[in-house]
Design a protein around this motif. Sequence first.
Motif, mmCIF file in Angstrom:
data_model
loop_
_atom_site.group_PDB
_atom_site.id
_atom_site.type_symbol
_atom_site.label_atom_id
_atom_site.label_comp_id
_atom_site.label_asym_id
_atom_site.label_seq_id
_atom_site.Cartn_x
_atom_site.Cartn_y
_atom_site.Cartn_z
ATOM 1 N N LEU A 32 0.828 -1.206 0.000
ATOM 2 C CA LEU A 32 0.000 0.000 0.000
ATOM 3 C C LEU A 32 0.864 1.260 0.000
ATOM 4 O O LEU A 32 0.555 2.244 -0.680
ATOM 5 C CB LEU A 32 -0.932 -0.013 1.210
ATOM 6 C CG LEU A 32 -2.009 -1.104 1.197
ATOM 7 C CD1 LEU A 32 -2.725 -1.163 2.533
ATOM 8 C CD2 LEU A 32 -3.000 -0.892 0.065
ATOM 9 N N ARG A 33 1.953 1.229 0.748
ATOM 10 C CA ARG A 33 2.883 2.375 0.741
ATOM 11 C C ARG A 33 3.480 2.561 -0.647
ATOM 12 O O ARG A 33 3.619 3.679 -1.141
ATOM 13 C CB ARG A 33 3.982 2.142 1.777
ATOM 14 C CG ARG A 33 5.031 3.254 1.861
ATOM 15 C CD ARG A 33 6.078 2.880 2.913
ATOM 16 N NE ARG A 33 7.081 3.934 3.087
ATOM 17 C CZ ARG A 33 8.209 4.015 2.402
ATOM 18 N NH1 ARG A 33 8.483 3.110 1.453
ATOM 19 N NH2 ARG A 33 9.073 4.977 2.643
ATOM 20 N N ARG A 34 3.840 1.452 -1.290
ATOM 21 C CA ARG A 34 4.405 1.504 -2.636
ATOM 22 C C ARG A 34 3.385 2.045 -3.630
ATOM 23 O O ARG A 34 3.738 2.682 -4.621
ATOM 24 C CB ARG A 34 4.870 0.112 -3.052
ATOM 25 C CG ARG A 34 5.847 0.073 -4.224
ATOM 26 C CD ARG A 34 6.142 -1.372 -4.635
ATOM 27 N NE ARG A 34 6.308 -2.233 -3.486
ATOM 28 C CZ ARG A 34 5.696 -3.410 -3.354
ATOM 29 N NH1 ARG A 34 4.873 -3.855 -4.284
ATOM 30 N NH2 ARG A 34 5.905 -4.159 -2.286
ATOM 31 N N ALA A 35 2.096 1.770 -3.384
ATOM 32 C CA ALA A 35 1.032 2.240 -4.274
ATOM 33 C C ALA A 35 0.782 3.738 -4.126
ATOM 34 O O ALA A 35 0.082 4.322 -4.955
ATOM 35 C CB ALA A 35 -0.259 1.471 -3.998
ATOM 36 N N GLY A 36 1.323 4.339 -3.078
ATOM 37 C CA GLY A 36 1.153 5.777 -2.893
ATOM 38 C C GLY A 36 0.240 6.164 -1.755
ATOM 39 O O GLY A 36 -0.110 7.336 -1.607
ATOM 40 N N LEU A 37 -0.165 5.196 -0.920
ATOM 41 C CA LEU A 37 -1.032 5.483 0.216
ATOM 42 C C LEU A 37 -0.205 5.592 1.492
ATOM 43 O O LEU A 37 0.621 4.720 1.780
ATOM 44 C CB LEU A 37 -2.073 4.370 0.394
ATOM 45 C CG LEU A 37 -3.068 4.158 -0.742
ATOM 46 C CD1 LEU A 37 -3.987 2.987 -0.422
ATOM 47 C CD2 LEU A 37 -3.887 5.413 -1.000
ATOM 48 N N SER A 38 -0.415 6.644 2.250
ATOM 49 C CA SER A 38 0.205 6.714 3.567
ATOM 50 C C SER A 38 -0.457 5.671 4.457
ATOM 51 O O SER A 38 -1.681 5.562 4.509
ATOM 52 C CB SER A 38 0.047 8.109 4.156
ATOM 53 O OG SER A 38 -1.318 8.477 4.213
#
Length: 423
Positions: free
Chosen positions: A26-32
């Motif tokens: 999820l972090r890699r996808a751009g979500l904090s």
Amino acid sequence: MSSATSPALGCIADDYTGGTDVAAALRRAGLSTVLLFGPPEPSLALPPCDAVVVALKTRTTAAAAAVAQTLRVRHWLSERAVPRLYLKYCSTFDSTDAGNIGPVTDALLDVTKTPMTLICPASPEHGRTVYRGHLFVGDTLLSESSMRHHPLTPMTDANLVRVLTRQTPHRVGLLPLAVVRAGRDAVAAHLAGLRAAQVRHVVVDATQDSDLDTVAAAADSLSVLTGGAGLARAAGTIMAKTRSGNREFARQVSAAGPGIVLAGSCSAATLAQVEQARSAFPHYRLDPAATPDPATMLRQATAWLHDHADAAPVLIYSSATVEQRREALAAMGPDTADILERTLGSLARSAVDLGFRRLVVAGGETSGAVVSALGVNAVVIAAEEDRGVPWCVTTGLPALGLLLKSGNFGEPDLLVRAMKAAV
């Protein structure tokens, strides 16, 4: 009602390494992303974020207990106006005929009044693919991989439609690869047809990351999704396009100091990683066949750790071959796995007391024991050492760097490389 500062996604993972895996995706996808360990207390303040992952230890607990813990977390998420749920389980679909994937999924669908969901463990970047409903590990059927010998959840059937049908009273269908490759509209139409036919669980074929992107786009209206980190990454990428402003809390903290590897997984990947680490570091094996008394085993291992504290990095492991596991079981009895996990957790606490600040832990159950022993309940997700294997940095003092590795994940040199990394 959700708001700009409320998480768009609440993810419930069935073990701690699964939680770190999906949080990294999820972090890699751009979500904090905030990662919590264990069912959060009602009073826990959640900082502004796009996604919150709650990692449980429910993969191998009794189904009723797994359902109860999951629903407790879902209630906590609903009180924080989180509009969408994601159930994260292992990309090798670790479960038995009694559950827990089927019962937990059914409970989430029941409580949210959701008629249908996806069953999507595929994670092509990790070599986990699904074709005609059959799960592959690399080029090998799941049932012919090393997972067939898993001590807690031996996977002897690669057909996920069959596996899930034994876990749920509801209808299980398939989203074939040919439909996925036909595009978003074709997938949406196929799902609508399955829903009309009263299918509740849809096993998803996917052999490439782009397949997951197509499926996530077509299923964007489903309020409950289930799967591995691959589908979470695809869904998160879509969500990230409409999210902003929740990044300020995710400051990177650092952890520096001596390192220790604690390995409990008996997967083929971890055994190869342990072998490399044995050649690189001082090492100690927990061997129930040689020391069947738990108290004696812990005392001797703790003494070794004290004697080698200045030689960091060091390795302590219980990872064992099939034959070694048989010998351990014969010597220590049916509680062998639990005793080894508790022992590694106690050793982690001793290591921190001795000044170790970076801990690499191999195995989902072992990671859960270590995190619990250390009293860690929240971490910041830092850089990934391998895909799906991020460093997690605690926010309290002393700052600890934790790398919680699923047994099947990572390159053969991961344990050695992680001990050389700066966190």
